[in-house]
Design a protein around this motif. Sequence first.
Motif, PDB file in Angstrom:
ATOM      1  N   GLU A   1     -68.851 -18.713  -7.734  1.00  0.00           N
ATOM      2  CA  GLU A   1     -69.805 -17.772  -6.348  1.00  0.00           C
ATOM      3  C   GLU A   1     -70.449 -18.982  -5.741  1.00  0.00           C
ATOM      4  OE1 GLU A   1     -71.436 -15.040  -4.590  1.00  0.00           O
ATOM      5  OE2 GLU A   1     -69.695 -14.841  -6.481  1.00  0.00           O
ATOM      6  N   ASP A   2     -70.309 -19.898  -5.581  1.00  0.00           N
ATOM      7  CA  ASP A   2     -71.330 -20.843  -4.854  1.00  0.00           C
ATOM      8  C   ASP A   2     -69.989 -21.670  -3.866  1.00  0.00           C
ATOM      9  OD1 ASP A   2     -70.373 -22.877  -6.885  1.00  0.00           O
ATOM     10  OD2 ASP A   2     -71.845 -23.743  -6.650  1.00  0.00           O
ATOM     11  N   ILE A   3     -68.911 -21.807  -4.089  1.00  0.00           N
ATOM     12  CA  ILE A   3     -67.884 -21.373  -3.123  1.00  0.00           C
ATOM     13  C   ILE A   3     -67.798 -21.411  -1.868  1.00  0.00           C
ATOM     14  CG2 ILE A   3     -65.370 -22.354  -2.677  1.00  0.00           C
ATOM     15  CD1 ILE A   3     -66.498 -23.898  -4.392  1.00  0.00           C
ATOM     16  N   GLN A   4     -68.205 -21.937  -0.929  1.00  0.00           N
ATOM     17  CA  GLN A   4     -68.060 -21.393   0.101  1.00  0.00           C
ATOM     18  C   GLN A   4     -67.101 -21.195   1.163  1.00  0.00           C
ATOM     19  OE1 GLN A   4     -71.524 -20.822   2.592  1.00  0.00           O
ATOM     20  NE2 GLN A   4     -72.166 -21.608   0.016  1.00  0.00           N
ATOM     21  N   ASP A   5     -66.527 -19.423   2.045  1.00  0.00           N
ATOM     22  CA  ASP A   5     -65.175 -19.051   2.504  1.00  0.00           C
ATOM     23  C   ASP A   5     -64.825 -19.794   3.337  1.00  0.00           C
ATOM     24  OD1 ASP A   5     -66.850 -17.151   1.917  1.00  0.00           O
ATOM     25  OD2 ASP A   5     -67.197 -15.680   3.356  1.00  0.00           O
ATOM     26  N   ASP A   6     -65.581 -21.053   3.485  1.00  0.00           N
ATOM     27  CA  ASP A   6     -64.706 -21.545   4.584  1.00  0.00           C
ATOM     28  C   ASP A   6     -64.078 -23.630   3.408  1.00  0.00           C
ATOM     29  OD1 ASP A   6     -66.659 -22.790   4.812  1.00  0.00           O
ATOM     30  OD2 ASP A   6     -67.111 -24.104   6.473  1.00  0.00           O
ATOM     31  N   GLU A   7     -64.433 -22.876   2.233  1.00  0.00           N
ATOM     32  CA  GLU A   7     -63.897 -23.953   1.274  1.00  0.00           C
ATOM     33  C   GLU A   7     -63.084 -23.280   0.115  1.00  0.00           C
ATOM     34  OE1 GLU A   7     -67.723 -25.627  -0.252  1.00  0.00           O
ATOM     35  OE2 GLU A   7     -69.077 -26.540   1.293  1.00  0.00           O
ATOM     36  N   ILE A   8     -62.550 -22.407   0.543  1.00  0.00           N
ATOM     37  CA  ILE A   8     -62.144 -21.727  -1.085  1.00  0.00           C
ATOM     38  C   ILE A   8     -60.477 -22.517  -0.268  1.00  0.00           C
ATOM     39  CG2 ILE A   8     -60.829 -19.486  -1.131  1.00  0.00           C
ATOM     40  CD1 ILE A   8     -63.296 -18.163  -0.533  1.00  0.00           C
ATOM     41  N   LYS A   9     -60.004 -22.310   0.210  1.00  0.00           N
ATOM     42  CA  LYS A   9     -58.598 -22.879   0.403  1.00  0.00           C
ATOM     43  C   LYS A   9     -58.338 -24.179   0.071  1.00  0.00           C
ATOM     44  CE  LYS A   9     -54.363 -21.861   2.613  1.00  0.00           C
ATOM     45  NZ  LYS A   9     -53.641 -20.314   2.653  1.00  0.00           N
ATOM     46  N   GLY A  10     -59.874 -25.606   0.516  1.00  0.00           N
ATOM     47  CA  GLY A  10     -59.509 -26.622  -0.026  1.00  0.00           C
ATOM     48  C   GLY A  10     -59.526 -26.277  -2.053  1.00  0.00           C
ATOM     49  N   TYR A  11     -60.565 -25.583  -2.106  1.00  0.00           N
ATOM     50  CA  TYR A  11     -60.371 -25.275  -3.667  1.00  0.00           C
ATOM     51  C   TYR A  11     -59.382 -24.786  -4.322  1.00  0.00           C
ATOM     52  CZ  TYR A  11     -62.974 -23.620  -7.851  1.00  0.00           C
ATOM     53  OH  TYR A  11     -63.501 -24.311  -9.496  1.00  0.00           O
ATOM     54  N   LEU A  12     -59.037 -23.636  -3.726  1.00  0.00           N
ATOM     55  CA  LEU A  12     -57.442 -23.704  -4.478  1.00  0.00           C
ATOM     56  C   LEU A  12     -56.480 -24.771  -4.425  1.00  0.00           C
ATOM     57  CD1 LEU A  12     -56.835 -19.436  -3.549  1.00  0.00           C
ATOM     58  CD2 LEU A  12     -58.123 -20.774  -5.402  1.00  0.00           C
ATOM     59  N   TYR A  13     -56.253 -24.930  -3.321  1.00  0.00           N
ATOM     60  CA  TYR A  13     -55.717 -26.667  -3.260  1.00  0.00           C
ATOM     61  C   TYR A  13     -56.092 -27.451  -4.543  1.00  0.00           C
ATOM     62  CZ  TYR A  13     -53.062 -26.176   1.154  1.00  0.00           C
ATOM     63  OH  TYR A  13     -51.757 -26.300   1.951  1.00  0.00           O
ATOM     64  N   LEU A  14     -56.689 -27.918  -4.854  1.00  0.00           N
ATOM     65  CA  LEU A  14     -57.527 -28.739  -5.925  1.00  0.00           C
ATOM     66  C   LEU A  14     -57.150 -28.026  -7.170  1.00  0.00           C
ATOM     67  CD1 LEU A  14     -61.277 -30.083  -4.087  1.00  0.00           C
ATOM     68  CD2 LEU A  14     -58.477 -31.638  -4.450  1.00  0.00           C
ATOM     69  N   GLU A  15     -57.190 -26.666  -7.837  1.00  0.00           N
ATOM     70  CA  GLU A  15     -57.211 -26.526  -9.135  1.00  0.00           C
ATOM     71  C   GLU A  15     -56.200 -25.690  -9.280  1.00  0.00           C
ATOM     72  OE1 GLU A  15     -59.883 -26.344 -11.203  1.00  0.00           O
ATOM     73  OE2 GLU A  15     -60.602 -27.472  -9.530  1.00  0.00           O
ATOM     74  N   LEU A  16     -54.987 -25.458  -8.182  1.00  0.00           N
ATOM     75  CA  LEU A  16     -53.533 -24.997  -8.517  1.00  0.00           C
ATOM     76  C   LEU A  16     -53.126 -26.205  -9.225  1.00  0.00           C
ATOM     77  CD1 LEU A  16     -52.337 -23.391  -5.052  1.00  0.00           C
ATOM     78  CD2 LEU A  16     -52.932 -22.084  -7.696  1.00  0.00           C
ATOM     79  N   GLY A  17     -52.783 -25.744 -10.722  1.00  0.00           N
ATOM     80  CA  GLY A  17     -52.292 -26.736 -11.686  1.00  0.00           C
ATOM     81  C   GLY A  17     -53.208 -27.065 -12.940  1.00  0.00           C
ATOM     82  N   SER A  18     -54.285 -26.826 -12.517  1.00  0.00           N
ATOM     83  CA  SER A  18     -55.094 -27.698 -13.850  1.00  0.00           C
ATOM     84  C   SER A  18     -56.200 -26.486 -14.136  1.00  0.00           C
ATOM     85  CB  SER A  18     -55.806 -28.449 -12.981  1.00  0.00           C
ATOM     86  OG  SER A  18     -56.509 -28.197 -11.219  1.00  0.00           O
ATOM     87  N   SER A  19     -56.492 -25.679 -13.358  1.00  0.00           N
ATOM     88  CA  SER A  19     -57.729 -24.317 -13.865  1.00  0.00           C
ATOM     89  C   SER A  19     -56.761 -23.332 -13.016  1.00  0.00           C
ATOM     90  CB  SER A  19     -58.952 -24.486 -13.680  1.00  0.00           C
ATOM     91  OG  SER A  19     -59.308 -24.250 -11.650  1.00  0.00           O
ATOM     92  N   ILE A  20     -55.749 -23.848 -12.748  1.00  0.00           N
ATOM     93  CA  ILE A  20     -55.355 -22.068 -11.627  1.00  0.00           C
ATOM     94  C   ILE A  20     -53.577 -22.653 -11.808  1.00  0.00           C
ATOM     95  CG2 ILE A  20     -54.455 -21.295 -10.304  1.00  0.00           C
ATOM     96  CD1 ILE A  20     -57.491 -20.934  -8.389  1.00  0.00           C
ATOM     97  N   HIS A  21     -52.849 -22.147 -13.447  1.00  0.00           N
ATOM     98  CA  HIS A  21     -51.652 -22.361 -13.272  1.00  0.00           C
ATOM     99  C   HIS A  21     -50.676 -21.065 -13.137  1.00  0.00           C
ATOM    100  CE1 HIS A  21     -52.815 -24.956 -16.327  1.00  0.00           C
ATOM    101  NE2 HIS A  21     -54.213 -23.893 -16.932  1.00  0.00           N
TER     102      HIS A  21
END
Length: 329
Positions: free
Chosen positions: A95-115
Motif C-alpha cells: 500500500e505504501d508504494i506511491q503512484d509515481d513509484e509503481i512502474k519502477g517497483y514492478l520492474y524490480l519485482e518482475l521475475g522475483s515476487s511477480i512471476h
Amino acid sequence: MAFSLFSAKNRIINLVLNDHSIRFVELKQSKPPAAQKWNERFLPPGIITDGKIVDIDTLTNIIEQCIDEWKINRRSIRFLVPDPLVIIRKVSIPEDIQDDEIKGYLYLELGSSIHLPFEEPVFDYYPLQGNGKTKDLLLFAAPEQYVMAYAQLFASLKLTPVAADISPLSLYRLYHYLELAGEKEVLFTVQFDLTSVNLCIFEESVPLVMRQFALPFNIDNWEIKPDLMGFIEYKYIGDSEELVIQFEDIFKEINKLLDFYRYSLSNNEKKDVTKFLLNGDHPMITAIYDEMKERFEVPIERITFDSDAKGSVPANLLLSLGLALKEVQ
C-alpha cells in the motif's frame, strides 16, 4: 491502457496483424470520427505463427507491397500486440508504494515476487480498488523481444510505431464509443477469428481475465479469394465435422471461463456475465452466433459501424477501427 514503448502522434495508421492477415484502418479527422480508408491482405500459413514472426523476409516483402498499394508510406502507426503473446494478471503490491513509484517497483519485482511465463517483458498496468492493506493492479505483459520484432520491422520500412495495444481493449473501446455499454455490466467478449479465438471478461471497462486459443488451420480445406470489393473471402471445402469439433471445443472453454468468473473472480458475490460481445473474421461467424444463442441464456451483441457514404466498415476490420479510436476523446 497500452504498452508504454512509444509516444503519441497524429495522422496515424492502425495496423492489425495476425497469423492469417494484415489489416489497416485510417480515421478521417472529423467529429464524430469516420473511417476514411481501410484494406486487408491475406497471409499464407507459416509467416506468423502463434503471433510470432517466423518468416521475416516474406513478411517484409508483403508489408512493403501493402505500403505501396495502400499509400501509407512514412506514416505513424499503432498496432495490436498479437493475442497469443499477451497475458493479463492481477497483482498486489504494498500500500505504501506511491503512484509515481509503481512502474519502477514492478520492474524490480518482475521475475522475483511477480512471476511471468517469459523474461524481459514489456508491460503496462491498471489500478484496481485496493483493500487498504495492498494496492491491486491489473498487469498487462508480453515478451519484449516479440513485440519489438514488430516495432523494428515497421521502423525498417519507414513506418513509425507510436503505440501498441491489445485486441480486447480495442474491441471494448469501439463498443463503448458506440454507447452500447450498460451500467454495472459484466461483458464477455468473444473474438472468433479464422485461426484463433480470444475470450475476455470485463467488469464495466476493466478486463479481468483473458484466454487465447489457437484453431487448427489447414489451408487445403479453404478456398480463399478476393470478393467483388477486394476483401478476402473464405469458403470452407473440407470435412464439416472438423469445424464442428473446433467450435464444440471453444464453447466448452466459454463455459469454463463463465464458471471461473462466477465462482473465482466475482469476490464471492456470485455475479454472472450479463452480455456476450461476439466479433471476428471467421467466415462461419453467423452460424457461431446462432449456436451461441441456442446454448447460452446471456444476450449476445454484435457490432456494426457505418462510415459516411462508404457504408459499413467490414466486421473483420472492427479491431483496427477500435485501435484507431484510441486517441479519440
